[in-house]
Design a protein around this motif. Structure first.
Motif, PDB file in Angstrom:
ATOM      1  N   HIS A  79      -5.023  -9.305  -2.564  1.00 16.12           N
ATOM      2  CA  HIS A  79      -4.822  -9.743  -1.184  1.00 16.12           C
ATOM      3  C   HIS A  79      -5.971 -10.612  -0.670  1.00 16.12           C
ATOM      4  CE1 HIS A  79      -1.988  -6.523  -1.714  1.00 16.12           C
ATOM      5  NE2 HIS A  79      -2.950  -5.633  -1.849  1.00 16.12           N
ATOM      6  N   HIS A  99       1.921  -3.832  -9.586  1.00 17.72           N
ATOM      7  CA  HIS A  99       1.333  -2.822  -8.701  1.00 17.72           C
ATOM      8  C   HIS A  99       2.037  -1.493  -8.924  1.00 17.72           C
ATOM      9  CE1 HIS A  99      -0.933  -5.840  -6.578  1.00 17.72           C
ATOM     10  NE2 HIS A  99       0.163  -6.574  -6.563  1.00 17.72           N
ATOM     11  N   LEU A 100       1.262  -0.438  -8.815  1.00 22.27           N
ATOM     12  CA  LEU A 100       1.839   0.908  -8.891  1.00 22.27           C
ATOM     13  C   LEU A 100       2.695   1.193  -7.661  1.00 22.27           C
ATOM     14  CD1 LEU A 100      -1.549   2.422  -9.908  1.00 22.27           C
ATOM     15  CD2 LEU A 100       0.492   2.787 -11.294  1.00 22.27           C
ATOM     16  N   SER A 101       2.100   0.934  -6.490  1.00 22.52           N
ATOM     17  CA  SER A 101       2.768   1.270  -5.230  1.00 22.52           C
ATOM     18  C   SER A 101       3.609   0.086  -4.754  1.00 22.52           C
ATOM     19  CB  SER A 101       1.730   1.630  -4.170  1.00 22.52           C
ATOM     20  OG  SER A 101       0.912   0.503  -3.879  1.00 22.52           O
TER      21      SER A 101
END
Ligand code: DQA
Length: 144
Positions: A79, A99-101
């Motif tokens: 980000h 990304h995991l989430s």
């Protein structure tokens, strides 16, 4: 097929870090799962983690000619980091953002990925499986 997995800041703490968001699996356990799937698909894996933006930039630069695909969980640098984006664009090794989430279901500052425009695709929100799916995506990266 040689695949370089790069993990950014704080991912060394997986297993103990915000388990309600990231689960209880450690990065070493994720690495083992990735290598297990890669073996089935006859791919070679190099799996690294760094908390340092510059080290991640250096690894991306060094990937040229050594790896066919980079799989990048840039963590918070996703980000913020124009340097990572520029490295990916400069080197030209196909890069998959993971990304995991599900970052889109979280705080607004996580909705924007600075690296996304220079990546060939994203795998987001499947926990440990984001990594396993990335092996499959990497192998098919040139199949449109
Ligand atoms: C993350 C999501 C990022 O927003 C966060 O900064 C991370 C982990 C993920 O895998 O879900 O450190 O990349």
């Amino acid at each position: 097929m040689r695949i370089l997995f790069l993990n950014g800041p704080n991912l060394n703490l997986l297993g103990q870090r915000e388990p309600e968001v990231y689960g209880r699996t450690t990065l070493a356990e994720i690495e083992a799962k990735v290598k297990e799937r890669a073996k089935q698909l006859k791919a070679d894996i190099d799996f690294r983690q760094s908390n340092l933006e510059g080290e991640l930039v250096a690894w991306i630069q060094q990937a040229k000619g050594k790896f066919d695909v980079i799989v990048l969980n840039a963590a918070a640098y996703t980000h913020t980091s124009i340097a990572l984006r520029d490295a990916i664009a400069a080197v030209g090794v196909p890069t998959i953002e993971i990304h995991l989430s599900n970052v889109h279901a979280r705080e607004e500052f996580r909705h924007k990925s600075i690296i996304a425009p220079v990546c060939c695709g994203q795998i987001i929100g499947f926990g440990l499986n984001s990594y396993v799916l990335a092996v499959e995506a990497a192998i098919n990266v040139n199949v449109v």
